[in-house]
Design a protein around this motif. Structure first.
Motif, mmCIF file in Angstrom:
data_model
loop_
_atom_site.group_PDB
_atom_site.id
_atom_site.type_symbol
_atom_site.label_atom_id
_atom_site.label_comp_id
_atom_site.label_asym_id
_atom_site.label_seq_id
_atom_site.Cartn_x
_atom_site.Cartn_y
_atom_site.Cartn_z
ATOM 1 N N VAL A 588 10.472 35.111 1.829
ATOM 2 C CA VAL A 588 11.639 34.256 2.047
ATOM 3 C C VAL A 588 11.185 32.843 2.434
ATOM 4 C CG1 VAL A 588 13.620 33.842 3.557
ATOM 5 C CG2 VAL A 588 13.241 36.120 2.604
ATOM 6 N N SER A 589 10.208 32.762 3.325
ATOM 7 C CA SER A 589 9.682 31.453 3.729
ATOM 8 C C SER A 589 9.018 30.747 2.558
ATOM 9 C CB SER A 589 8.681 31.617 4.876
ATOM 10 O OG SER A 589 9.291 32.191 6.012
ATOM 11 N N ALA A 590 8.265 31.500 1.770
ATOM 12 C CA ALA A 590 7.602 30.911 0.599
ATOM 13 C C ALA A 590 8.626 30.394 -0.401
ATOM 14 C CB ALA A 590 6.691 31.943 -0.055
ATOM 15 N N ALA A 591 9.709 31.144 -0.602
ATOM 16 C CA ALA A 591 10.760 30.726 -1.537
ATOM 17 C C ALA A 591 11.418 29.428 -1.073
ATOM 18 C CB ALA A 591 11.802 31.835 -1.676
ATOM 19 N N GLU A 592 11.587 29.290 0.238
ATOM 20 C CA GLU A 592 12.164 28.043 0.774
ATOM 21 C C GLU A 592 11.240 26.861 0.495
ATOM 22 O OE1 GLU A 592 13.301 28.273 4.842
ATOM 23 O OE2 GLU A 592 14.630 29.989 4.542
ATOM 24 N N VAL A 593 9.947 27.054 0.716
ATOM 25 C CA VAL A 593 8.981 25.968 0.478
ATOM 26 C C VAL A 593 8.978 25.565 -0.994
ATOM 27 C CG1 VAL A 593 6.523 25.379 0.494
ATOM 28 C CG2 VAL A 593 7.511 26.625 2.423
ATOM 29 N N LEU A 594 9.087 26.558 -1.883
ATOM 30 C CA LEU A 594 8.975 26.308 -3.322
ATOM 31 C C LEU A 594 10.321 26.047 -3.988
ATOM 32 C CD1 LEU A 594 6.315 29.065 -4.175
ATOM 33 C CD2 LEU A 594 5.911 26.608 -3.893
ATOM 34 N N GLY A 595 11.404 26.038 -3.196
ATOM 35 C CA GLY A 595 12.732 25.787 -3.766
ATOM 36 C C GLY A 595 13.250 26.937 -4.600
ATOM 37 N N ARG A 596 12.935 28.173 -4.187
ATOM 38 C CA ARG A 596 13.337 29.347 -4.967
ATOM 39 C C ARG A 596 14.261 30.286 -4.181
ATOM 40 N NH1 ARG A 596 7.371 30.893 -7.581
ATOM 41 N NH2 ARG A 596 7.042 28.875 -8.612
ATOM 42 N N LYS A 597 14.917 29.764 -3.145
ATOM 43 C CA LYS A 597 15.686 30.669 -2.284
ATOM 44 C C LYS A 597 16.938 31.211 -2.977
ATOM 45 C CE LYS A 597 17.868 26.833 0.255
ATOM 46 N NZ LYS A 597 18.040 26.249 1.593
ATOM 47 N N ASN A 598 17.309 30.653 -4.133
ATOM 48 C CA ASN A 598 18.468 31.171 -4.865
ATOM 49 C C ASN A 598 18.086 32.252 -5.870
ATOM 50 O OD1 ASN A 598 20.271 29.428 -3.542
ATOM 51 N ND2 ASN A 598 19.781 27.747 -4.960
ATOM 52 N N TYR A 599 16.820 32.593 -5.937
ATOM 53 C CA TYR A 599 16.376 33.640 -6.866
ATOM 54 C C TYR A 599 17.027 34.972 -6.491
ATOM 55 C CZ TYR A 599 12.687 30.834 -9.111
ATOM 56 O OH TYR A 599 11.993 29.895 -9.830
ATOM 57 N N THR A 600 17.305 35.790 -7.501
ATOM 58 C CA THR A 600 17.946 37.096 -7.282
ATOM 59 C C THR A 600 17.132 37.957 -6.325
ATOM 60 O OG1 THR A 600 18.862 37.008 -9.510
ATOM 61 C CG2 THR A 600 18.836 39.161 -8.435
ATOM 62 N N LEU A 601 15.797 37.951 -6.492
ATOM 63 C CA LEU A 601 14.936 38.773 -5.642
ATOM 64 C C LEU A 601 15.104 38.401 -4.171
ATOM 65 C CD1 LEU A 601 12.547 40.885 -5.597
ATOM 66 C CD2 LEU A 601 11.034 38.901 -5.495
ATOM 67 N N ILE A 602 15.209 37.115 -3.875
ATOM 68 C CA ILE A 602 15.334 36.670 -2.482
ATOM 69 C C ILE A 602 16.662 37.138 -1.902
ATOM 70 C CG2 ILE A 602 15.321 34.674 -0.938
ATOM 71 C CD1 ILE A 602 12.620 35.360 -2.311
ATOM 72 N N GLY A 603 17.714 37.125 -2.717
ATOM 73 C CA GLY A 603 19.002 37.652 -2.262
ATOM 74 C C GLY A 603 18.900 39.112 -1.865
ATOM 75 N N LYS A 604 18.171 39.889 -2.665
ATOM 76 C CA LYS A 604 17.980 41.313 -2.340
ATOM 77 C C LYS A 604 17.194 41.483 -1.043
ATOM 78 C CE LYS A 604 18.028 43.032 -7.120
ATOM 79 N NZ LYS A 604 17.212 43.673 -8.193
ATOM 80 N N VAL A 605 16.189 40.623 -0.854
ATOM 81 C CA VAL A 605 15.380 40.704 0.365
ATOM 82 C C VAL A 605 16.230 40.373 1.589
ATOM 83 C CG1 VAL A 605 13.459 39.660 1.633
ATOM 84 C CG2 VAL A 605 13.192 40.215 -0.790
ATOM 85 N N LEU A 606 17.019 39.313 1.492
ATOM 86 C CA LEU A 606 17.854 38.921 2.636
ATOM 87 C C LEU A 606 18.816 40.041 3.020
ATOM 88 C CD1 LEU A 606 18.599 35.225 1.602
ATOM 89 C CD2 LEU A 606 17.165 35.982 3.507
ATOM 90 N N GLU A 607 19.347 40.719 2.028
ATOM 91 C CA GLU A 607 20.242 41.851 2.309
ATOM 92 C C GLU A 607 19.469 43.011 2.941
ATOM 93 O OE1 GLU A 607 23.305 44.947 0.034
ATOM 94 O OE2 GLU A 607 22.278 43.387 -1.121
ATOM 95 N N ALA A 608 18.280 43.293 2.385
ATOM 96 C CA ALA A 608 17.475 44.413 2.896
ATOM 97 C C ALA A 608 17.005 44.157 4.326
ATOM 98 C CB ALA A 608 16.274 44.653 1.984
ATOM 99 N N GLN A 609 16.727 42.910 4.659
ATOM 100 C CA GLN A 609 16.253 42.594 6.009
ATOM 101 C C GLN A 609 17.244 43.045 7.080
ATOM 102 O OE1 GLN A 609 15.388 38.347 5.353
ATOM 103 N NE2 GLN A 609 13.320 38.704 6.106
ATOM 104 N N THR A 610 18.533 42.935 6.777
ATOM 105 C CA THR A 610 19.562 43.309 7.768
ATOM 106 C C THR A 610 19.672 44.823 7.930
ATOM 107 O OG1 THR A 610 21.360 43.399 6.126
ATOM 108 C CG2 THR A 610 20.877 41.256 7.147
ATOM 109 N N LYS A 611 19.073 45.572 7.011
ATOM 110 C CA LYS A 611 19.190 47.037 7.044
ATOM 111 C C LYS A 611 17.898 47.730 7.482
ATOM 112 C CE LYS A 611 22.648 47.225 3.334
ATOM 113 N NZ LYS A 611 22.955 47.770 1.986
ATOM 114 N N LEU A 612 16.878 46.953 7.841
ATOM 115 C CA LEU A 612 15.641 47.575 8.314
ATOM 116 C C LEU A 612 15.844 48.092 9.739
ATOM 117 C CD1 LEU A 612 12.946 45.019 7.047
ATOM 118 C CD2 LEU A 612 13.499 47.258 6.066
#
Length: 737
Positions: A588-612
């Motif tokens: 997630v941090s890497a995606a922010e640095v590279l301007g990729r936070k809107n990628y589908t994969l990052i959305g899945k990660v953000l959702e999964a983080q709340t369920k760990l």
């Protein structure tokens, strides 16, 4: 100084690099040398030297000397198939047993998820030197052997009558050669024979007047389980070439077409080059186009015009560019704050005026004696030495373009080394690279990233076939062929698909130190992306809305199931979730640095983080190791897996999670102080993260205990006389930890 408290002395601001030859303070401090009062009796008394790829152990024998050689691509085996289409059905069976709470049964069934063992790290061979009989009568008290960390040079000296003999050994990275210079103080006093030998299948012969060539091969299959000769594919081929140079006064002739005999020389220089047919983890040795003998001869040809002084200068420039980036000065002081830098420097000088290698009686103090005396004298300069020795070993065993520094670095004396000398991914390989950033040796971590790239290729096949998942996966042990499937044997160690994920935490950590956006974009992010894809597929919905990993183990540790049966397999071990949390945070941090936070994969990660699931505290106040508060049959177990979030992870901190830190403190208290070297150094780091300097230092003292190699089994952890760290036997990870 009376009460023994330590103070870290700041480096003078105007100095960009530490140059002990010109810095007044360093001129008066104890030299960074590992010293010996006699020849090695055991392998762990010998001196390790290396250039990342080529290594040697210097025994320092008098009448005869052995220089044991290693080359980091010499392994058994060939590229393997790390997939098993039968695993998905076995995985479903194990998951069902876990869901039913039948943990002992799940542990037994999980053996079906295991695969074959890794391949085995081999050795290259020996340079054998035989001196004339007069050397047996060397003068008592004149012998001295040392490793100088400032110059990465091993030296031996002794006297026979009125002649002083000296030997210098180093392994050059820029010129890819091991260099030995032997000298006598009187003209014509040097005579010896030299030859090459190996425990592996090989031939050796004299080539012309001044060379010996050795050619050989590694087994195409690991020795255990033993195989017959006709069931052995072609393994990695190798060659070593020894080139001899002598003074004009001497003579050289051949003995039995295998040895070179030098007579009446003033000095001799030995150059040793070696190479193998290994052409990457995906090329069969039988398909390799590399010719080790031609490569070795060409390497020798390229340096033939260089003098010993030239070779040594190249070696020093290269090595000291890395080594001199960091200095560490420790001193004993009173509890009162030192008022200024001048006072600090004065106190250090007053403490370190004794030199172990000046023109004084301290010249006789060996490093082994310093280890023995540390429990009483607590000499801070010894801690400096041990710290810098770890940096020396990393520089010597891991350089851009080499293989990763493995379980013993690059040094190995056995055809069947302990634990196959293979990279173990549930702490050991990662610990090898802990110092690369904090000790300012970022280049030395490059082989790890190359290795992760290779693992991701094989690991994507393992993930797809074995787990019907995307991305890539690696388990607990690997080898030069980038093995990614589970190890053989019991689930307690073999079943652990988190090895690749832990390695990936090094990628984001590297960026945070270097801020190298090209590295993040081109190397780190694609690997993090593949690892994250696997983790998202590996996580399954559990009761209560949490995501869970199943099956799951806490590395190498058993528990007592609620039905009273021993088991190792359950779900969502604390370490699994802590590593996943770290990888998710990194991408997630890497995606922010590279301007990729809107990628589908990052959305899945953000959702999964709340369920760990959160890290839990058990009934007794310690950090829970498994998803349930199972009984622990071995509270002093060597692994500290459930504290991953504290170190090397970042999710448990004194500032943000004080309750978990209190639980971590009690967890460490429960685990106790005993354990192998790597466990001891992990505990040092964990106590330090808890800001508990007293306990961290207790563990430093615990590590500094001299191991008797003839009674290794009586020890847990400790140091050998050459400062190698002990499991026992020797494992290099604690030197780096």
């Amino acid at each position: 100084m009376e009460d023994g408290e330590w103070v870290l002395v700041r480096r003078p601001a105007e100095r960009d690099f530490w140059k002990p030859t010109s810095m007044d303070l360093a001129d008066t401090s104890t030299p960074l040398k590992v010293t010996f009062s006699g020849p090695a009796k055991h392998w762990t008394d010998a001196i390790p030297i290396g250039n990342g790829r080529l290594g040697a152990m210097v025994w320092g024998g008098i009448a005869s000397e052995t220089l044991q050689l290693n080359e980091d691509t010499l392994w058994t085996g060939v590229p393997g198939n790390y997939t098993d289409p039968k695993v998905p059905a076995a995985l479903s069976e194990v998951r069902k047993l876990v869901d039913n709470g039948e943990y002992a049964e799940a542990t037994k069934a999980a053996v079906k998820l295991s695969d074959s063992p890794s391949d085995v790290y081999q050795l290259l061979g020996d340079i054998k030197l035989e001196f004339d009989d007069s050397h047996i009568k060397f003068t008592e008290g004149t012998y001295h052997r040392e490793l100088d960390l400032e110059t990465a040079t091993a030296r031996v000296k002794y006297s026979v009558g009125d002649v002083e003999f000296t030997r210098e050994h180093f392994v050059s990275n820029p010129d890819q050669v091991m260099v030995t210079k032997i000298s006598g103080s009187k003209p014509g006093s040097l005579s010896f024979t030299v030859s090459l030998d190996s425990k592996l299948h090989h031939t050796s012969q004299v080539n012309g007047k001044y060379q010996v060539i050795m050619q050989g091969s590694c087994p195409g299959k690991r020795i255990p389980p033993r195989v017959s000769a006709n069931d052995n594919p072609k393994g990695i081929q190798f060659a070593a070439v020894l080139d001899l140079q002598i003074s004009q006064a001497g003579f050289v002739h051949s003995l039995d077409d295998k040895k070179l005999k030098v007579e009446g020389s003033d000095w001799a220089v030995l150059l040793l080059v070696a190479s193998s047919s290994f052409d990457g983890p995906f090329t069969m040795p039988s398909d390799s186009k590399k010719d080790p003998t031609s490569e070795s001869l060409n390497a020798l040809k390229s340096i033939k015009t260089l003098s010993y002084s030239d070779l040594y200068a190249h070696h020093l420039d290269d090595y000291q560019n890395l080594f001199h980036r960091v200095s560490l000065q420790l001193s004993k002081s009173s509890k009162s704050n030192l008022k200024d830098d001048a006072m600090e420097m004065k106190k250090v000088k007053s403490y370190t005026t004794k030199s172990y290698f000046g023109n004084s009686q301290d010249d006789a103090v060996s490093t082994a004696e310093r280890v023995k005396s540390f429990q009483t004298d607590e000499d801070p300069s010894f801690v400096e030495l041990l710290y810098q020795y770890g940096r020396y070993l990393l520089i010597s065993s891991s350089r851009p373009g080499t293989q990763v520094s493995s379980l013993q670095g690059i040094w190995n004396k056995d055809i069947e080394p302990a634990w196959d000398g293979a990279p173990h991914l549930n702490i050991n390989l990662q610990m090898n690279y802990w110092p690369s950033l904090s000790c300012n040796l970022k280049e030395c971590q490059e082989p790890l990233f190359d290795y992760i790239s290779n693992l991701s290729i094989n690991g994507s096949k393992t993930a797809k076939v074995n787990y019907e998942a995307s991305g890539w996966v690696v388990h607990q042990v690997s080898d030069i062929w980038a093995k990614t499937s589970a190890d053989r044997g019991e689930a307690v160690w073999a079943l652990w698909p988190m090895g690749g994920a832990w390695l990936c935490t090094h990628l984001w950590e590297h960026y945070t130190y270097t801020m190298d956006k090209d590295f993040l974009r081109n190397k780190a992010y694609p690997l993090l992306e593949g690892c994250t894809s696997f983790l998202l597929d590996w996580l399954i919905e559990g009761p209560g809305g949490y995501l869970e990993t199943s099956p799951s183990t806490s590395p190498e540790h058993m528990f007592v199931a609620p039905d009273g049966k021993p088991a190792s397999v359950s779900y969502s071990s604390t370490m699994d979730i802590a590593i996943i949390r770290e990888v998710f945070s990194g991408i997630v941090s890497a995606a922010e640095v590279l301007g990729r936070k809107n990628y589908t994969l990052i959305g899945k990660v953000l959702e999964a983080q709340t369920k760990l699931p959160p890290t839990k505290i058990s009934r007794d106040g310690s950090v829970m190791e498994w998803a349930q508060d199972f009984q622990d049959p071995d509270v002093h177990h060597r692994h500290l897996s459930h504290l991953f979030g504290l170190f090397p992870g970042h999710t448990i901190t004194v500032e943000k999670t004080p309750d978990l830190c209190k639980a971590a403190d009690y967890t460490l208290f429960k685990r106790g102080e005993e354990g192998p070297g790597w466990s001891t150094t992990w505990k040092i780091a964990l106590w330090a993260r808890l800001h508990n300097s007293e306990h961290a230092y207790r563990m430093v003292k615990h590590l500094i205990n001299l191991v008797d190699p003839t009674h290794e089994s009586d020890f847990e952890g400790g140091l050998y006389s050459n400062l190698f760290t002990a499991h026992p036997p020797f494992q290099i990870d604690a030197n780096f930890g």
